[in-house]
Design an enzyme around this catalytic site. Structure first.
Site, PDB file in Angstrom:
ATOM      1  N   LYS A 132       0.795  -1.523   0.320  1.00  0.00           N
ATOM      2  CA  LYS A 132      -0.203   0.033   0.331  1.00  0.00           C
ATOM      3  C   LYS A 132       0.740   1.079  -0.100  1.00  0.00           C
ATOM      4  O   LYS A 132       2.070   1.056   0.222  1.00  0.00           O
ATOM      5  CB  LYS A 132      -0.822  -0.309   1.235  1.00  0.00           C
ATOM      6  CG  LYS A 132      -1.938  -1.157   0.857  1.00  0.00           C
ATOM      7  CD  LYS A 132      -2.961  -0.805   0.019  1.00  0.00           C
ATOM      8  CE  LYS A 132      -3.635  -2.474   0.219  1.00  0.00           C
ATOM      9  NZ  LYS A 132      -3.929  -2.906   0.026  1.00  0.00           N
TER      10      LYS A 132
HETATM   11  C1  LIG Z   1     -10.494  -3.951  -0.461  1.00  0.00           C
HETATM   12  C2  LIG Z   1      -9.622  -4.018   0.166  1.00  0.00           C
HETATM   13  N1  LIG Z   1      -9.949  -4.488   1.274  1.00  0.00           N
HETATM   14  C3  LIG Z   1      -9.129  -4.647   2.736  1.00  0.00           C
HETATM   15  C4  LIG Z   1      -7.751  -5.134   2.799  1.00  0.00           C
HETATM   16  C5  LIG Z   1      -7.735  -6.126   3.899  1.00  0.00           C
HETATM   17  O1  LIG Z   1      -6.499  -4.764   4.314  1.00  0.00           O
HETATM   18  P1  LIG Z   1      -5.432  -5.873   4.742  1.00  0.00           P
HETATM   19  O2  LIG Z   1      -4.677  -7.362   4.540  1.00  0.00           O
HETATM   20  O3  LIG Z   1      -4.585  -5.279   5.486  1.00  0.00           O
HETATM   21  O4  LIG Z   1      -5.920  -6.641   5.971  1.00  0.00           O
HETATM   22  C6  LIG Z   1      -7.578  -5.829   1.275  1.00  0.00           C
HETATM   23  C7  LIG Z   1      -6.625  -5.853   0.757  1.00  0.00           C
HETATM   24  O5  LIG Z   1      -4.968  -5.441   0.324  1.00  0.00           O
HETATM   25  C8  LIG Z   1      -8.105  -4.780  -0.001  1.00  0.00           C
HETATM   26  O6  LIG Z   1      -7.480  -4.668  -0.939  1.00  0.00           O
END
Ligand SMILES: Cc1ncc(COP(=O)(O)O)c(C=O)c1O
Length: 385
Positions: A184
């Site tokens: 990210k």
């Molecule tokens: C659209 C979206 N929502 C939620 C998440 C979840 O985030 P995390 O990986 O920090 O748990 C991601 C992860 O890439 C994502 O792309």
């Protein structure tokens, strides 16, 4: 051909980032200490939101937001099928039912017209996703929410730094969720954040991420207190001080990182839109995307092979392409539970068949960008119909 694989995403860590983490390792607090508040306050200020509540991941942050929105057994929440499964899973965690609404064919974001059709008396929340970093049609979604008394949880895990009608995402929806995974715009290893302007949501989110307890261990130490109360059933979803120190330091490069991603996207779009079999991402007039991903679509009618062969050929060129996403309703877990068979959300499903995400991260060099462009040209010309 490149000699080494160019990944589709990658973190950038500076010497200052490393020093900030080392300083915390030498301090008294490894978990909830002063860096948590500092990071949350600096993040909220950067976004332009009143409150920011950190979580151990974007997924945990989504769970917190689903809880704070009051989603429970028997409730529904409307979201997009073209997303990472975590967006819909947070509704299931709360015992609710995810209801999908198909995407628009241009931005691939959830289509407000389809959302309006899916709202029922059981709907509690709407969960738009800012796909690839392009803000969803937030004004229309908020209007539907207002008409029906719903909470909007915007999944902006792709969209840190994106702007919608001149405002950064993060203070527009009732709650906005970010992820700090290494691919990210800003990373804490694992990590996430919910921003909101509503003090009640912020208070509930803080309790939820700390077992449902109304004070932190640090507050109690400061006040010479031992007594605490668990007022709701929460989880341990805390983001430790070590991670917050990294996030705080990474904020210093965030403007530059978002700008770099925009410059990479501009170079990609200028070169790739000239290629016959390539459809570049659409950008609406009232947004500035943050470009977590750069997803192209292939015009397979102009190719002699399908997406899978193009994908493999680009990988053979050492270009670390990826695909975002297998539509959520097509995962076995959702098929088994809800009986999806495919064909329910034609726009998301047909987009999925032609999508390829090209490498996109702020640490890419100009040579990396040129390598990607020439590999796409070589492969699509080789397989031209
Ligand atoms: C659209 C979206 N929502 C939620 C998440 C979840 O985030 P995390 O990986 O920090 O748990 C991601 C992860 O890439 C994502 O792309």
């Amino acid at each position: 051909m490149r000699s080494r694989l160019l990944p589709y995403g990658r973190q950038s860590i500076t010497e200052e980032d490393i020093q900030a983490v080392v300083d915390v390792l030498r301090s008294d607090w490894l978990t909830t200490g002063p860096k948590v508040e500092e990071f949350e306050e600096a993040f909220a200020a950067w976004i332009g939101a009143k409150y920011a509540v950190s979580f151990s991941s974007g997924t945990a942050a989504l769970h917190g937001a689903a809880f704070a929105a009051g989603i429970g057994p028997g409730d529904e929440a409307v979201t997009t099928p073209l997303t990472f499964a975590a967006t819909a899973n947070c509704i299931l965690y709360q015992g609710g039912t995810p209801v999908f609404a198909d995407v628009r064919t241009d931005t691939l974001n959830i289509d407000p017209e389809r959302v309006a059709e899916r709202v029922t008396s059981r709907t509690k929340a709407l969960l738009p996703v800012d796909y690839a970093g392009h803000p969803a049609d937030l004004a229309s979604i908020l209007e539907i929410a207002e008409r029906n008394g719903l909470t909007v949880i915007e999944d902006a895990c792709h969209a840190l730094g994106a702007e919608y009608r001149g405002r950064r995402v993060g203070s527009i929806s009732h709650m906005t969720v970010f992820s700090f995974h290494p691919v990210k715009h800003l990373t804490t290893g694992e990590g996430g954040m919910v921003t909101t302007n509503d003090p009640k949501f912020a208070e509930t989110l803080r309790k939820f991420r700390n077992h449902g307890i109304s004070s932190s261990a640090r507050d109690r130490q400061r006040e010479g207190q031992w007594h605490y109360e668990m007022v709701l059933l929460g989880f341990n979803y805390r983001l430790p001080d070590v991670a917050c120190a990294l996030g705080l330091q990474q904020l210093a490069s965030l403007n530059a990182n978002v700008a770099r991603r925009r410059a990479i996207a501009a170079r990609y779009s200028a070169a790739l839109r000239e290629m016959i079999a390539v459809i570049v991402p659409t950008v609406a007039e009232d947004v500035l995307p943050a470009w977590h991903l750069y997803p192209i679509r292939l015009d397979c009618s102009r190719l002699s092979v399908g997406r899978a062969e193009i994908f493999r050929a680009l990988r053979a060129e050492n270009i670390g392409v990826n695909v975002h996403y297998v539509p959520v309703h097509l995962h076995p877990c959702y098929r088994d539970r809800f009986g999806y068979k495919g064909g329910e959300f034609p726009n998301a499903e047909s987009a999925y068949e032609s999508l390829i995400s090209l490498p996109m991260f702020h640490g890419m060099t100009d040579d990396d960008i040129a390598d990607v462009i020439s590999a796409v040209e070589k492969v699509t010309q080789h397989y031209a119909a």
